[in-house]
Design a protein around this motif. Structure first.
Motif, PDB file in Angstrom:
ATOM      1  N   ILE A 286       0.843  -1.195   0.000  1.00  0.00           N
ATOM      2  CA  ILE A 286       0.000   0.000   0.000  1.00  0.00           C
ATOM      3  C   ILE A 286       0.877   1.243   0.000  1.00  0.00           C
ATOM      4  O   ILE A 286       0.626   2.209  -0.741  1.00  0.00           O
ATOM      5  N   ALA A 287       1.943   1.229   0.814  1.00  0.00           N
ATOM      6  CA  ALA A 287       2.866   2.367   0.859  1.00  0.00           C
ATOM      7  C   ALA A 287       3.561   2.563  -0.482  1.00  0.00           C
ATOM      8  O   ALA A 287       3.814   3.693  -0.909  1.00  0.00           O
ATOM      9  N   LYS A 288       3.858   1.471  -1.154  1.00  0.00           N
ATOM     10  CA  LYS A 288       4.493   1.547  -2.471  1.00  0.00           C
ATOM     11  C   LYS A 288       3.583   2.272  -3.466  1.00  0.00           C
ATOM     12  O   LYS A 288       4.034   3.139  -4.229  1.00  0.00           O
ATOM     13  N   ALA A 289       2.287   1.922  -3.438  1.00  0.00           N
ATOM     14  CA  ALA A 289       1.332   2.581  -4.333  1.00  0.00           C
ATOM     15  C   ALA A 289       1.253   4.074  -4.030  1.00  0.00           C
ATOM     16  O   ALA A 289       1.217   4.909  -4.936  1.00  0.00           O
ATOM     17  N   HIS A 290       1.232   4.432  -2.755  1.00  0.00           N
ATOM     18  CA  HIS A 290       1.188   5.843  -2.364  1.00  0.00           C
ATOM     19  C   HIS A 290       2.456   6.572  -2.819  1.00  0.00           C
ATOM     20  O   HIS A 290       2.398   7.731  -3.256  1.00  0.00           O
ATOM     21  N   PHE A 291       3.581   5.897  -2.702  1.00  0.00           N
ATOM     22  CA  PHE A 291       4.861   6.488  -3.092  1.00  0.00           C
ATOM     23  C   PHE A 291       4.844   6.887  -4.575  1.00  0.00           C
ATOM     24  O   PHE A 291       5.171   8.013  -4.940  1.00  0.00           O
ATOM     25  N   TYR A 292       4.440   5.940  -5.432  1.00  0.00           N
ATOM     26  CA  TYR A 292       4.432   6.225  -6.864  1.00  0.00           C
ATOM     27  C   TYR A 292       3.349   7.231  -7.230  1.00  0.00           C
ATOM     28  O   TYR A 292       3.521   8.028  -8.159  1.00  0.00           O
ATOM     29  N   ARG A 309      14.293  -1.115  -7.912  1.00  0.00           N
ATOM     30  CA  ARG A 309      15.190  -2.133  -7.332  1.00  0.00           C
ATOM     31  C   ARG A 309      15.083  -2.147  -5.820  1.00  0.00           C
ATOM     32  O   ARG A 309      15.085  -3.224  -5.201  1.00  0.00           O
ATOM     33  N   MET A 310      14.946  -0.985  -5.193  1.00  0.00           N
ATOM     34  CA  MET A 310      14.798  -0.927  -3.743  1.00  0.00           C
ATOM     35  C   MET A 310      13.489  -1.567  -3.301  1.00  0.00           C
ATOM     36  O   MET A 310      13.451  -2.323  -2.325  1.00  0.00           O
ATOM     37  N   PHE A 311      12.417  -1.315  -4.047  1.00  0.00           N
ATOM     38  CA  PHE A 311      11.141  -1.925  -3.692  1.00  0.00           C
ATOM     39  C   PHE A 311      11.179  -3.445  -3.857  1.00  0.00           C
ATOM     40  O   PHE A 311      10.528  -4.174  -3.116  1.00  0.00           O
ATOM     41  N   ARG A 312      11.950  -3.933  -4.846  1.00  0.00           N
ATOM     42  CA  ARG A 312      12.042  -5.383  -5.028  1.00  0.00           C
ATOM     43  C   ARG A 312      12.710  -6.071  -3.856  1.00  0.00           C
ATOM     44  O   ARG A 312      12.524  -7.270  -3.643  1.00  0.00           O
ATOM     45  N   GLU A 313      13.481  -5.330  -3.086  1.00  0.00           N
ATOM     46  CA  GLU A 313      14.093  -5.915  -1.889  1.00  0.00           C
ATOM     47  C   GLU A 313      13.055  -6.206  -0.817  1.00  0.00           C
ATOM     48  O   GLU A 313      13.323  -6.906   0.146  1.00  0.00           O
ATOM     49  N   GLY A 314      11.864  -5.636  -0.967  1.00  0.00           N
ATOM     50  CA  GLY A 314      10.787  -5.924  -0.028  1.00  0.00           C
ATOM     51  C   GLY A 314      10.912  -5.169   1.268  1.00  0.00           C
ATOM     52  O   GLY A 314      11.558  -4.122   1.358  1.00  0.00           O
ATOM     53  N   ILE A 315      10.268  -5.709   2.297  1.00  0.00           N
ATOM     54  CA  ILE A 315      10.181  -5.039   3.587  1.00  0.00           C
ATOM     55  C   ILE A 315      11.552  -4.692   4.151  1.00  0.00           C
ATOM     56  O   ILE A 315      11.769  -3.598   4.664  1.00  0.00           O
ATOM     57  N   ASN A 316      12.485  -5.596   4.046  1.00  0.00           N
ATOM     58  CA  ASN A 316      13.781  -5.391   4.688  1.00  0.00           C
ATOM     59  C   ASN A 316      14.662  -4.380   3.960  1.00  0.00           C
ATOM     60  O   ASN A 316      15.572  -3.819   4.553  1.00  0.00           O
ATOM     61  N   GLY A 317      14.390  -4.154   2.686  1.00  0.00           N
ATOM     62  CA  GLY A 317      15.173  -3.191   1.924  1.00  0.00           C
ATOM     63  C   GLY A 317      16.636  -3.609   1.814  1.00  0.00           C
ATOM     64  O   GLY A 317      17.015  -4.738   2.120  1.00  0.00           O
ATOM     65  N   PHE A 318      17.480  -2.685   1.343  1.00  0.00           N
ATOM     66  CA  PHE A 318      18.914  -2.958   1.283  1.00  0.00           C
ATOM     67  C   PHE A 318      19.465  -3.024   2.712  1.00  0.00           C
ATOM     68  O   PHE A 318      19.191  -2.149   3.527  1.00  0.00           O
TER      69      PHE A 318
END
Length: 376
Positions: A286-292, A309-318
């Motif tokens: 949901i946050a990803k949708a708001h971000f874009y 690429r950062m979003f593909r890392e998922g919750i934990n991120g880089f």
């Protein structure tokens, strides 16, 4: 040693329902929250999240048993089976088999349990297996079915299951119990009690030569889905795998008697933790949708590629955050361009910045109900 199935009152499992009641209320409340939040995700994003959640469950339920699978092959198989595109790459039998199990569990959760359904699951779980004699049927060997650790000279028996000759009778009773205790059955049980009981009951019988753990966990998820009237999508195996020793310790502590309150409390708490993990991932989407929605039109091609690429890392991120070196590697930009792009991303509120000089790191600036989202 006297095991639970050797007790006079077997298979009657007893427990203190009052100890589970507050956990049941939490489960139902969080289930409602998940359903509401999941509906706020765009259909295409929902498909991606479903594949990720199911593939993680498949990977982790296999990893609990010491089997490491290929994520890309598994996700390709899931996409094919859900009709989300045809991937022509060769998918190994193990990845294809566990994917088939997870899809069957997702799509057929409401179906009554039967020998035939369990045999089909076993063939899926054992796809490509050559070590065992009987696949797609209950074990028939005369040797004791034991869970053992230690050296050959000094083995420790953690559990011994009923002999093979008893399995047809034991499974007939188990299947009847499972169907009878469903929400539309003659003797319905509350979700967490039924799910926890199904797991310990099935594992105590240990009806197959191999694959009992994976099938037992699938049965627990089937029980939860039937109680909700839809696939649960909770990260149960994902959560169990994070503390696998505790899981096996509780199974061992619960196989010597028919009073299982401690097991049910442990299992219920594990389910609640799994729900929280799933909700964090839903909130992330949901946050990803708001971000874009907020910044999508302001990003240049390089920035869009790095953010994706950062979003593909998922919750934990880089781990530790995105560095300038990470950005250069992802975008192939020069250092000067990378510095300018990253500065702009901070200025427009796309990233937050921590540290100085070579310790500078960047994190997704998103609003989600989790401290973990994009912050590691």
């Amino acid at each position: 040693m006297i095991w639970n199935w050797q007790q006079a009152d077997w298979p009657k499992l007893t427990f203190d329902a009052a100890a589970i009641e507050p956990l049941e209320k939490q489960f139902l409340l969080r289930s409602g929250e998940f359903i509401g939040a999941y509906r706020h995700i765009r259909p295409d994003e929902r498909d991606m999240l479903r594949i990720e959640l199911i593939s993680d469950e498949a990977l982790k339920t296999s990893e609990i048993e010491g089997e490491m699978l290929n994520r890309d092959s598994l996700q390709s198989s899931l996409r094919n089976q859900f009709g989300l595109g045809i991937d022509d790459q060769h998918i190994p039998p193990r990845e294809r088999g566990i994917a088939e199990l997870m899809v069957d569990l997702y799509q057929g959760f409401a179906n009554p349990l039967s020998d035939e359904a369990l045999f089909a699951w076993h063939r899926m779980v054992m796809a490509g297996e050559r070590r065992i004699e009987t696949i797609g049927a209950y074990r028939a060997h005369s040797d004791p079915m034991q869970v053992i650790s230690g050296s050959i000279g000094r083995p420790k028996i953690h559990f011994e299951a009923p002999p093979s000759k008893q399995i047809p009778t034991e499974m007939e009773r188990f299947i009847a119990w499972f169907n009878r205790t469903a929400s539309d059955g003659d003797a319905p049980l509350s979700p967490l009690i039924r799910s926890g009981m199904a797991h310990i009951y099935f594992e105590s019988i240990h009806p197959f030569e191999d694959g009992n753990g994976r099938i037992g966990r699938a049965l627990s998820e089937k029980a939860l889905a039937q109680s909700l009237g839809q696939p649960s999508l909770i990260s149960l195996a994902f959560t169990i795998e994070r503390n696998r020793k505790r899981y096996y310790d509780m199974l061992e502590a619960s196989n010597k008697g028919t009073e299982i309150t401690d097991w049910l409390v442990y299992f219920a708490q594990t389910v609640l933790e799994a729900q929280q993990t799933t909700m964090r991932r839903v909130n992330f989407y949901i946050a990803k949708a708001h971000f874009y929605g907020r910044l999508g039109g302001q990003l240049n091609g390089r920035q869009s590629k790095a953010i994706a690429r950062m979003f593909r890392e998922g919750i934990n991120g880089f781990k530790g955050g995105l560095s300038a070196e990470n950005y250069i590697s992802i975008t192939k930009a020069s250092r000067a361009t990378a510095t300018r792009d990253l500065h702009e991303l901070v200025e427009i509120g796309g990233l937050t910045r921590t540290g100085e000089r070579r310790y500078t790191r960047y994190h997704l600036n998103i609003d989600a109900d989790s401290e973990e989202v994009g912050s590691r």
